[in-house]
Design a protein around this motif. Structure first.
Motif, PDB file in Angstrom:
ATOM      1  N   ALA A 137     -16.662  55.566  34.097  1.00  0.00           N
ATOM      2  CA  ALA A 137     -15.348  54.277  34.322  1.00  0.00           C
ATOM      3  C   ALA A 137     -15.821  52.882  34.307  1.00  0.00           C
ATOM      4  CB  ALA A 137     -14.501  54.091  35.754  1.00  0.00           C
ATOM      5  N   ALA A 138     -17.250  52.820  34.606  1.00  0.00           N
ATOM      6  CA  ALA A 138     -18.017  52.258  34.838  1.00  0.00           C
ATOM      7  C   ALA A 138     -18.157  51.059  33.339  1.00  0.00           C
ATOM      8  CB  ALA A 138     -19.237  52.164  35.416  1.00  0.00           C
ATOM      9  N   GLY A 139     -19.141  52.242  32.238  1.00  0.00           N
ATOM     10  CA  GLY A 139     -19.192  52.371  31.136  1.00  0.00           C
ATOM     11  C   GLY A 139     -17.997  50.984  30.248  1.00  0.00           C
ATOM     12  N   LEU A 140     -16.446  51.833  30.275  1.00  0.00           N
ATOM     13  CA  LEU A 140     -15.507  51.590  30.015  1.00  0.00           C
ATOM     14  C   LEU A 140     -14.986  49.635  30.719  1.00  0.00           C
ATOM     15  CD1 LEU A 140     -12.566  54.378  29.240  1.00  0.00           C
ATOM     16  CD2 LEU A 140     -14.588  53.656  28.020  1.00  0.00           C
ATOM     17  N   ALA A 141     -15.764  49.550  31.715  1.00  0.00           N
ATOM     18  CA  ALA A 141     -15.423  48.628  32.104  1.00  0.00           C
ATOM     19  C   ALA A 141     -16.653  47.360  31.462  1.00  0.00           C
ATOM     20  CB  ALA A 141     -15.877  48.090  33.559  1.00  0.00           C
ATOM     21  N   LEU A 142     -17.926  47.650  31.370  1.00  0.00           N
ATOM     22  CA  LEU A 142     -18.600  46.984  30.794  1.00  0.00           C
ATOM     23  C   LEU A 142     -18.152  46.730  29.644  1.00  0.00           C
ATOM     24  CD1 LEU A 142     -22.195  48.285  32.186  1.00  0.00           C
ATOM     25  CD2 LEU A 142     -20.985  46.122  32.828  1.00  0.00           C
ATOM     26  N   LEU A 143     -17.753  47.843  28.780  1.00  0.00           N
ATOM     27  CA  LEU A 143     -17.680  47.358  27.203  1.00  0.00           C
ATOM     28  C   LEU A 143     -15.657  45.846  27.236  1.00  0.00           C
ATOM     29  CD1 LEU A 143     -17.470  48.176  24.306  1.00  0.00           C
ATOM     30  CD2 LEU A 143     -15.676  49.947  25.434  1.00  0.00           C
ATOM     31  N   PHE A 144     -15.019  46.843  28.087  1.00  0.00           N
ATOM     32  CA  PHE A 144     -14.076  44.907  28.312  1.00  0.00           C
ATOM     33  C   PHE A 144     -14.754  44.437  28.336  1.00  0.00           C
ATOM     34  CE2 PHE A 144     -10.546  43.065  30.535  1.00  0.00           C
ATOM     35  CZ  PHE A 144     -10.068  42.828  29.480  1.00  0.00           C
ATOM     36  N   ILE A 145     -15.668  43.656  29.732  1.00  0.00           N
ATOM     37  CA  ILE A 145     -16.327  43.037  29.964  1.00  0.00           C
ATOM     38  C   ILE A 145     -17.006  42.070  28.736  1.00  0.00           C
ATOM     39  CG2 ILE A 145     -18.360  41.027  31.237  1.00  0.00           C
ATOM     40  CD1 ILE A 145     -16.880  43.482  33.407  1.00  0.00           C
ATOM     41  N   GLY A 146     -17.594  42.724  28.174  1.00  0.00           N
ATOM     42  CA  GLY A 146     -18.321  42.276  26.676  1.00  0.00           C
ATOM     43  C   GLY A 146     -17.486  41.727  26.184  1.00  0.00           C
ATOM     44  N   LEU A 147     -16.332  42.692  25.245  1.00  0.00           N
ATOM     45  CA  LEU A 147     -15.331  42.708  23.811  1.00  0.00           C
ATOM     46  C   LEU A 147     -14.836  40.832  24.449  1.00  0.00           C
ATOM     47  CD1 LEU A 147     -13.957  45.600  23.090  1.00  0.00           C
ATOM     48  CD2 LEU A 147     -15.851  44.358  22.099  1.00  0.00           C
ATOM     49  N   THR A 148     -14.883  40.815  25.930  1.00  0.00           N
ATOM     50  CA  THR A 148     -14.068  39.856  26.203  1.00  0.00           C
ATOM     51  C   THR A 148     -14.397  39.168  26.425  1.00  0.00           C
ATOM     52  OG1 THR A 148     -12.029  41.483  27.944  1.00  0.00           O
ATOM     53  CG2 THR A 148     -12.394  38.711  28.472  1.00  0.00           C
TER      54      THR A 148
END
Length: 58
Positions: A18-29
């Motif tokens: 979940a943390a990894g997906l959240a960081l990926l989403f923030i980075g892509l955004t």
């Protein structure tokens, strides 16, 4: 008759996922937001941020 109770705890692996997906989403955004913005605005924001944290940029 016995009732089963769902456990509220989550495993370490699922929390890391979940943390990894959240960081990926923030980075892509952030990447797409900067990529679609005016380049002068993105450059000035990055430049000011580098000066604010004391990182030499020129």
């Amino acid at each position: 008759m016995t009732a089963r109770l769902a456990s509220a705890s989550t495993s370490l692996a699922s929390r890391r996922m979940a943390a990894g997906l959240a960081l990926l989403f923030i980075g892509l955004t952030l990447t797409f937001a900067v990529g679609l913005s005016n380049m002068a605005v993105a450059h000035n924001a990055a430049h000011d941020t580098r000066h604010a944290i004391g990182f030499p940029c020129h």
